[in-house]
Design an enzyme around this catalytic site. Sequence first.
Site, PDB file in Angstrom:
ATOM      1  N   CYS A 132       0.518  -1.229  -0.104  1.00 15.46           N
ATOM      2  CA  CYS A 132       0.322  -0.224  -0.259  1.00 15.46           C
ATOM      3  C   CYS A 132       0.928   1.237   0.271  1.00 15.46           C
ATOM      4  O   CYS A 132       0.345   2.233  -0.731  1.00 15.46           O
ATOM      5  CB  CYS A 132      -1.205  -0.203   1.234  1.00 15.46           C
ATOM      6  SG  CYS A 132      -0.339  -0.315   2.276  1.00 15.46           S
ATOM      7  N   HIS A 252      -3.092   6.262   4.710  1.00 15.30           N
ATOM      8  CA  HIS A 252      -1.400   6.289   4.947  1.00 15.30           C
ATOM      9  C   HIS A 252      -0.742   8.134   4.317  1.00 15.30           C
ATOM     10  O   HIS A 252      -1.619   7.849   3.414  1.00 15.30           O
ATOM     11  CB  HIS A 252      -0.451   5.295   4.903  1.00 15.30           C
ATOM     12  CG  HIS A 252      -0.617   4.285   4.667  1.00 15.30           C
ATOM     13  ND1 HIS A 252      -1.462   3.604   5.677  1.00 15.30           N
ATOM     14  CD2 HIS A 252      -0.097   3.024   4.604  1.00 15.30           C
ATOM     15  CE1 HIS A 252      -1.117   2.561   6.267  1.00 15.30           C
ATOM     16  NE2 HIS A 252      -0.337   1.185   4.878  1.00 15.30           N
TER      17      HIS A 252
HETATM   18  P1  NAP Z   1      -7.143  -9.636   8.218  1.00 14.49           P
HETATM   19  O1  NAP Z   1      -8.146  -8.824   8.406  1.00 14.49           O
HETATM   20  O2  NAP Z   1      -6.325 -10.353   9.506  1.00 14.49           O
HETATM   21  O3  NAP Z   1      -8.136 -10.338   6.818  1.00 14.49           O
HETATM   22  C1  NAP Z   1      -7.226 -11.825   6.701  1.00 14.49           C
HETATM   23  C2  NAP Z   1      -7.873 -13.058   6.189  1.00 14.49           C
HETATM   24  O4  NAP Z   1      -6.978 -13.793   5.387  1.00 14.49           O
HETATM   25  C3  NAP Z   1      -8.500 -13.231   6.734  1.00 14.49           C
HETATM   26  O5  NAP Z   1     -10.082 -13.732   5.461  1.00 14.49           O
HETATM   27  C4  NAP Z   1      -8.611 -15.024   7.305  1.00 14.49           C
HETATM   28  O6  NAP Z   1      -9.673 -15.696   7.385  1.00 14.49           O
HETATM   29  C5  NAP Z   1      -7.830 -14.638   5.925  1.00 14.49           C
HETATM   30  N1  NAP Z   1      -7.077 -16.045   6.313  1.00 14.49           N
HETATM   31  C6  NAP Z   1      -6.318 -16.425   7.735  1.00 14.49           C
HETATM   32  N2  NAP Z   1      -5.649 -17.630   7.529  1.00 14.49           N
HETATM   33  C7  NAP Z   1      -6.170 -18.020   6.531  1.00 14.49           C
HETATM   34  C8  NAP Z   1      -6.028 -19.322   5.975  1.00 14.49           C
HETATM   35  N3  NAP Z   1      -4.885 -20.071   6.651  1.00 14.49           N
HETATM   36  N4  NAP Z   1      -6.078 -19.741   4.594  1.00 14.49           N
HETATM   37  C9  NAP Z   1      -7.812 -19.236   4.095  1.00 14.49           C
HETATM   38  N5  NAP Z   1      -7.473 -18.093   4.231  1.00 14.49           N
HETATM   39  C10 NAP Z   1      -6.908 -17.929   5.692  1.00 14.49           C
HETATM   40  O7  NAP Z   1      -5.647  -9.039   7.276  1.00 14.49           O
HETATM   41  P2  NAP Z   1      -5.677  -7.942   5.999  1.00 14.49           P
HETATM   42  O8  NAP Z   1      -5.894  -6.380   6.628  1.00 14.49           O
HETATM   43  O9  NAP Z   1      -7.372  -8.377   5.629  1.00 14.49           O
HETATM   44  O10 NAP Z   1      -4.906  -8.382   5.136  1.00 14.49           O
HETATM   45  C11 NAP Z   1      -4.383  -9.736   4.715  1.00 14.49           C
HETATM   46  C12 NAP Z   1      -3.517 -10.347   3.949  1.00 14.49           C
HETATM   47  O11 NAP Z   1      -3.998  -8.851   2.964  1.00 14.49           O
HETATM   48  C13 NAP Z   1      -2.442  -9.387   4.254  1.00 14.49           C
HETATM   49  O12 NAP Z   1      -1.164 -10.540   5.278  1.00 14.49           O
HETATM   50  C14 NAP Z   1      -1.222  -9.057   3.244  1.00 14.49           C
HETATM   51  O13 NAP Z   1      -0.895  -9.898   3.132  1.00 14.49           O
HETATM   52  C15 NAP Z   1      -2.376  -8.221   2.386  1.00 14.49           C
HETATM   53  N6  NAP Z   1      -2.408  -7.255   2.679  1.00 14.49           N
HETATM   54  C16 NAP Z   1      -1.515  -5.797   1.698  1.00 14.49           C
HETATM   55  C17 NAP Z   1      -1.431  -4.959   1.561  1.00 14.49           C
HETATM   56  C18 NAP Z   1      -0.943  -4.001   0.737  1.00 14.49           C
HETATM   57  O14 NAP Z   1      -0.305  -3.599   0.993  1.00 14.49           O
HETATM   58  N7  NAP Z   1      -1.332  -3.946  -0.304  1.00 14.49           N
HETATM   59  C19 NAP Z   1      -2.072  -4.275   3.093  1.00 14.49           C
HETATM   60  C20 NAP Z   1      -2.949  -4.896   3.856  1.00 14.49           C
HETATM   61  C21 NAP Z   1      -2.627  -6.056   3.188  1.00 14.49           C
HETATM   62  P3  NAP Z   1     -10.562 -15.612   8.783  1.00 14.49           P
HETATM   63  O15 NAP Z   1     -11.921 -14.918   8.725  1.00 14.49           O
HETATM   64  O16 NAP Z   1     -10.526 -16.977   8.891  1.00 14.49           O
HETATM   65  O17 NAP Z   1      -9.744 -15.258   9.929  1.00 14.49           O
HETATM   66  O1  3JN Z   2       1.745  -2.343   8.297  1.00 12.06           O
HETATM   67  C1  3JN Z   2       1.079  -1.892   6.483  1.00 12.06           C
HETATM   68  O2  3JN Z   2       0.603  -0.743   6.285  1.00 12.06           O
HETATM   69  C2  3JN Z   2       0.750  -2.538   5.472  1.00 12.06           C
HETATM   70  C3  3JN Z   2       0.645  -3.837   5.361  1.00 12.06           C
HETATM   71  C4  3JN Z   2       1.169  -4.783   3.964  1.00 12.06           C
HETATM   72  C5  3JN Z   2       1.430  -6.175   4.696  1.00 12.06           C
HETATM   73  C6  3JN Z   2       0.979  -6.633   6.179  1.00 12.06           C
HETATM   74  C7  3JN Z   2       1.285  -8.297   6.538  1.00 12.06           C
HETATM   75  C8  3JN Z   2       1.906  -8.750   5.205  1.00 12.06           C
HETATM   76  C9  3JN Z   2       1.719  -6.942   4.052  1.00 12.06           C
HETATM   77  C10 3JN Z   2       2.118  -6.510   2.644  1.00 12.06           C
HETATM   78  O3  3JN Z   2       1.298  -5.985   1.469  1.00 12.06           O
HETATM   79  O4  3JN Z   2       3.086  -6.223   2.017  1.00 12.06           O
HETATM   80  C11 3JN Z   2       2.136  -8.427   4.278  1.00 12.06           C
HETATM   81  C12 3JN Z   2       2.791  -8.866   2.829  1.00 12.06           C
HETATM   82  O5  3JN Z   2       1.824  -9.939   2.157  1.00 12.06           O
HETATM   83  O6  3JN Z   2       4.153  -9.599   2.924  1.00 12.06           O
END
Ligand code: NAP
Ligand code: 3JN
Length: 348
Positions: A132, A252
């Site tokens: 992000c 952010h």
């Molecule tokens: P979150 O609110 O903690 O949600 C996690 C999601 O993943 C929930 O739907 C959870 O399901 C699911 N999950 C967890 N363990 C799993 C498993 N073993 N199998 C299938 N699904 C599973 O996290 P979030 O903020 O949405 O972020 C999720 C991911 O997106 C992060 O880890 C990161 O890699 C990515 N992300 C990217 C950005 C970016 O900068 N582009 C920003 C934020 C996040 P349950 O409801 O069953 O727990």
């Molecule tokens: O912390 C933030 O503001 C952004 C976080 C992103 C994030 C959180 C957990 C795992 C990532 C990401 O998108 O880079 C990951 C990941 O996929 O490594």
Amino acid sequence: MSNVKKYHVAIVGATGAVGQKILQYLEEKPFEIEQLTLLSSKRSAGKVVSFAGKDITVQEATAERFENVDIAFFSAGGSISEKLAPEAVKHGAIVIDNTSAYRMDEDVPLVVPEVNEGDLQDHKGIIANPNCSTIQMVVALKPIQEAFGLDRVIVSTYQAVSGAGLAAQEELTSQTKQFLNDEEMEANILPAGSDKKHYPIAFNALPQIDVFEDNGFTKEELKMINETKKIMHEPSLHVAATCVRLPVFHSHAESVFVEVGQKDVSVDAFKETISQGKGIVLEDDPSTQTYPTPLSAQEKKDVFVGRIRKDLDLDNGFHLWVVSDNLVKGAAWNTVQIAASLVKNKLV
Ligand code: NAP
Ligand code: 3JN
């Protein structure tokens, strides 16, 4: 009968902070959806989610769920993407992955449509969505790169807790209540879930996002550095980052210093160039105290830029303030834009 193609879409991580936002943007119908498969861990399997007036039951994510899926959004963490994204591709789906698992792979386009939409042409099944903090910065840098060239970028971030998931948002709420009630604040998640030591985020500022690497930078900082070079097709661009978490729920903010490739650029020309950039809204008028803030950017799809100044010492140096909703343009909206571009360009 309409011959508009309709797609079977899956969301892995549908119950999470990013997954819920992806659902919100798919409801705006960026393309036609015939079927929606919602996947999570065992914990949320069975939960019912409403989409476009229909109830959809969330299922546990397994390889078989990708049968007949055209587009699969992944936002359940890197290890889940590593395990299931290749399975989805084997079943014929195009994966748009929100995690860092594949971002730096040579064969995987890392795409912000306003910046490098053309890279989608070369996809081999997996497309990565950048971090992000990177996304909002490269949107702001793109018009500067095109008009004047870029020599150096130095960024300090002010990041919202929603970037660290729903649990981190809950932690900020509970710590705020504890602090105001004179109770001890319980810290279990930030600055980085996997580290042993945790600090309270309420009424605080943490100069650590994700874990430290041996060179003293955190993983989040290195993501910003490496992803920026890849997306902007400038492997030798000088980039440095310091990433800081603040007790803000959404959006952010970034203080960005750039050195451009020309020495005679006026601040007016610089502002005009930014105002013409795709996906950018210029909010910059010191006479009326106009500049973007995390609250003003919340729930919006654009990247907001303000506080543009020419450096007082370096003739090619400029400072800017860049704000965007990290779960919107920084995650969900960018992935939906990628999917819409694939559909529009018949790449899916
Ligand atoms: P979150 O609110 O903690 O949600 C996690 C999601 O993943 C929930 O739907 C959870 O399901 C699911 N999950 C967890 N363990 C799993 C498993 N073993 N199998 C299938 N699904 C599973 O996290 P979030 O903020 O949405 O972020 C999720 C991911 O997106 C992060 O880890 C990161 O890699 C990515 N992300 C990217 C950005 C970016 O900068 N582009 C920003 C934020 C996040 P349950 O409801 O069953 O727990
Ligand atoms: O912390 C933030 O503001 C952004 C976080 C992103 C994030 C959180 C957990 C795992 C990532 C990401 O998108 O880079 C990951 C990941 O996929 O490594």
